[in-house]
Design a protein around this motif. Structure first.
Motif, PDB file in Angstrom:
ATOM      1  N   ARG A 102     -13.231  -3.042  -5.341  1.00 31.22           N
ATOM      2  CA  ARG A 102     -13.586  -3.299  -3.934  1.00 31.22           C
ATOM      3  C   ARG A 102     -14.908  -2.624  -3.536  1.00 31.22           C
ATOM      4  O   ARG A 102     -15.468  -2.923  -2.486  1.00 31.22           O
ATOM      5  N   SER A 155       0.864  -1.185   0.000  1.00 35.93           N
ATOM      6  CA  SER A 155       0.000   0.000   0.000  1.00 35.93           C
ATOM      7  C   SER A 155       0.901   1.236   0.000  1.00 35.93           C
ATOM      8  O   SER A 155       1.874   1.305   0.761  1.00 35.93           O
ATOM      9  N   ASN A 209     -10.496 -12.177  -3.441  1.00 40.89           N
ATOM     10  CA  ASN A 209     -10.403 -10.902  -4.168  1.00 40.89           C
ATOM     11  C   ASN A 209      -9.562 -11.100  -5.438  1.00 40.89           C
ATOM     12  O   ASN A 209      -9.998 -10.763  -6.555  1.00 40.89           O
ATOM     13  N   ILE A 223      -2.641  -4.903  -4.203  1.00 39.51           N
ATOM     14  CA  ILE A 223      -1.475  -5.345  -3.422  1.00 39.51           C
ATOM     15  C   ILE A 223      -1.126  -6.771  -3.847  1.00 39.51           C
ATOM     16  O   ILE A 223       0.018  -7.108  -4.062  1.00 39.51           O
ATOM     17  N   SER A 224      -2.153  -7.622  -3.977  1.00 40.68           N
ATOM     18  CA  SER A 224      -1.962  -9.034  -4.356  1.00 40.68           C
ATOM     19  C   SER A 224      -0.737  -9.620  -3.654  1.00 40.68           C
ATOM     20  O   SER A 224       0.259  -9.937  -4.303  1.00 40.68           O
ATOM     21  N   ARG A 253      -8.589 -11.973   0.801  1.00 47.02           N
ATOM     22  CA  ARG A 253      -7.631 -11.485  -0.215  1.00 47.02           C
ATOM     23  C   ARG A 253      -7.471 -12.510  -1.338  1.00 47.02           C
ATOM     24  O   ARG A 253      -7.374 -12.142  -2.514  1.00 47.02           O
ATOM     25  N   LYS A 261      -3.122   7.672   2.539  1.00 51.14           N
ATOM     26  CA  LYS A 261      -4.481   7.565   3.104  1.00 51.14           C
ATOM     27  C   LYS A 261      -4.459   7.509   4.630  1.00 51.14           C
ATOM     28  O   LYS A 261      -5.501   7.227   5.239  1.00 51.14           O
ATOM     29  N   HIS A 317      -4.569  -6.609  10.325  1.00 51.82           N
ATOM     30  CA  HIS A 317      -4.182  -7.324   9.088  1.00 51.82           C
ATOM     31  C   HIS A 317      -3.694  -6.350   8.016  1.00 51.82           C
ATOM     32  O   HIS A 317      -4.102  -6.454   6.858  1.00 51.82           O
TER      33      HIS A 317
HETATM   34  N1  LIG Z   1      -5.754  -4.250   6.187  1.00 51.70           N
HETATM   35  C1  LIG Z   1      -5.453  -3.699   5.008  1.00 51.70           C
HETATM   36  N2  LIG Z   1      -4.337  -4.092   4.331  1.00 51.70           N
HETATM   37  C2  LIG Z   1      -4.044  -3.520   3.156  1.00 51.70           C
HETATM   38  N3  LIG Z   1      -4.793  -2.570   2.552  1.00 51.70           N
HETATM   39  C3  LIG Z   1      -5.922  -2.149   3.188  1.00 51.70           C
HETATM   40  C4  LIG Z   1      -6.285  -2.699   4.420  1.00 51.70           C
HETATM   41  N4  LIG Z   1      -7.453  -2.105   4.803  1.00 51.70           N
HETATM   42  C5  LIG Z   1      -7.786  -1.234   3.838  1.00 51.70           C
HETATM   43  N5  LIG Z   1      -6.872  -1.244   2.859  1.00 51.70           N
HETATM   44  C6  LIG Z   1      -6.984  -0.453   1.631  1.00 51.70           C
HETATM   45  O1  LIG Z   1      -7.327  -1.385   0.608  1.00 51.70           O
HETATM   46  C7  LIG Z   1      -6.414  -1.349  -0.466  1.00 51.70           C
HETATM   47  C8  LIG Z   1      -5.853  -2.757  -0.781  1.00 51.70           C
HETATM   48  O2  LIG Z   1      -6.808  -3.488  -1.473  1.00 51.70           O
HETATM   49  P1  LIG Z   1      -6.382  -4.624  -2.465  1.00 51.70           P
HETATM   50  O3  LIG Z   1      -7.632  -5.132  -3.071  1.00 51.70           O
HETATM   51  O4  LIG Z   1      -5.320  -4.105  -3.365  1.00 51.70           O
HETATM   52  O5  LIG Z   1      -5.741  -5.688  -1.455  1.00 51.70           O
HETATM   53  S1  LIG Z   1      -5.393  -7.208  -1.708  1.00 51.70           S
HETATM   54  O6  LIG Z   1      -4.769  -7.323  -3.033  1.00 51.70           O
HETATM   55  O7  LIG Z   1      -6.619  -8.007  -1.627  1.00 51.70           O
HETATM   56  O8  LIG Z   1      -4.453  -7.568  -0.616  1.00 51.70           O
HETATM   57  C9  LIG Z   1      -5.260  -0.490  -0.038  1.00 51.70           C
HETATM   58  O9  LIG Z   1      -5.103   0.352  -1.158  1.00 51.70           O
HETATM   59  P2  LIG Z   1      -3.707   0.742  -1.729  1.00 51.70           P
HETATM   60  O10 LIG Z   1      -3.149   1.667  -0.701  1.00 51.70           O
HETATM   61  O11 LIG Z   1      -4.055   1.452  -3.013  1.00 51.70           O
HETATM   62  O12 LIG Z   1      -2.854  -0.466  -1.956  1.00 51.70           O
HETATM   63  C10 LIG Z   1      -5.733   0.251   1.189  1.00 51.70           C
HETATM   64  O13 LIG Z   1      -6.119   1.558   0.834  1.00 51.70           O
END
Ligand SMILES: Nc1ncnc2c1ncn2[C@@H]1O[C@H](COP(=O)(O)OS(=O)(=O)O)[C@@H](OP(=O)(O)O)[C@H]1O
Ligand SMILES: Nc1ncnc2c1ncn2[C@@H]1O[C@H](COP(=O)(O)OP(=O)(O)O)[C@@H](O)[C@H]1O
Length: 199
Positions: free
Chosen positions: A66, A35, A83, A106-107, A80, A143, A156
């Motif tokens: 999402r 992230s 997702n 993030i995957s 995840r 964020k 998490h």
């Molecule tokens: N616990 C936790 N861990 C990581 N990220 C979090 C979490 N909660 C909310 N977010 C927000 O959700 C975005 C990640 O979603 P993804 O769909 O990319 O995640 S994943 O691939 O299923 O791991 C991520 O967005 P990005 O910052 O753009 O990566 C966050 O804004």
């Protein structure tokens, strides 16, 4: 007129026909990273560059996934996995439509990224590791989520109390440099061109 080496299968319009019409090699350009590593920013800038180069693209990211397709999923490991499974299946459909799909998730798990790779033909899955160190992501904290994760308000969180399995041999490895998002996108665009994925 269709290129002479494209065979028409009895009234069946397939991926080859669609991509020939669009004049491109369909693929999934799969951005993975922590992230705040820059996935969404880079994917957006890249899509603009590809659009300007007359490519037909579709960007999948958290905003359109999402909130809808995966709106029922949270962030524990099981969620995840699901997702990324859904995103992989949708990406495959976009490739079948002849498009260049860009994904910005993030995957965190290698097996899930490899699942998407396994759905596609050789050369259609382009893994791009946006390799920004966690210290930089945390400093950016666009964020405010790292702060919340450190204080325990969010559980998490990837890189803090949830794993991130870095790609071992991605097609493209974007090593961190202190540069603008435009410059990083340019590095990615040139690498994609050099490897023959885009015009
Ligand atoms: N616990 C936790 N861990 C990581 N990220 C979090 C979490 N909660 C909310 N977010 C927000 O959700 C975005 C990640 O979603 P993804 O769909 O990319 O995640 S994943 O691939 O299923 O791991 C991520 O967005 P990005 O910052 O753009 O990566 C966050 O804004
Ligand atoms: N070289 C760079 N590449 C990408 N983003 C950068 C870069 N330098 C600074 N940034 C900033 O870092 C932040 C990355 O956030 P974002 O794109 O949402 O990351 P992610 O989608 O990986 O969570 C943005 O505020 C962006 O402007």
């Amino acid at each position: 007129m269709a290129p002479s080496n494209i065979l028409w299968h009895k009234s069946t319009v397939d991926k080859q026909h669609r991509s020939a019409k669009l004049g491109q090699k369909p693929s999934v350009i799969w951005l993975t990273g922590l992230s705040g590593s820059g996935k969404s920013t880079i994917a957006n800038l890249l899509e603009k560059r590809l659009y300007e180069a007359d490519h037909a693209t579709y960007l999948l990211d958290g905003d359109n996934v999402r909130h809808g397709l995966c709106g029922d999923l949270g962030f524990n490991d099981k969620a995840r996995v699901e997702n990324i499974r859904r995103i992989s299946e949708v990406s495959k459909l976009f490739v079948d439509a002849g498009l260049i799909a860009l994904t910005a998730f993030i995957s965190p798990f290698k097996a899930d990224r490899n699942y998407c790779r396994s759905l596609l033909a050789n050369g259609e899955f382009v893994e791009v590791f946006v390799d920004t160190p966690i210290e930089v992501c945390e400093k950016r904290d666009p964020k405010g989520l790292y702060q919340k994760a450190r204080s325990g308000e969010i559980k998490h969180f990837t890189g803090i109390d949830s794993a991130y399995e870095a790609p071992q041999s991605p097609e493209i490895h974007l090593h961190y440099k202190d540069e603008t998002a435009q410059q990083t996108t340019q590095r990615l665009y040139l690498a994609l061109q050099e490897k023959g994925y885009v015009k």
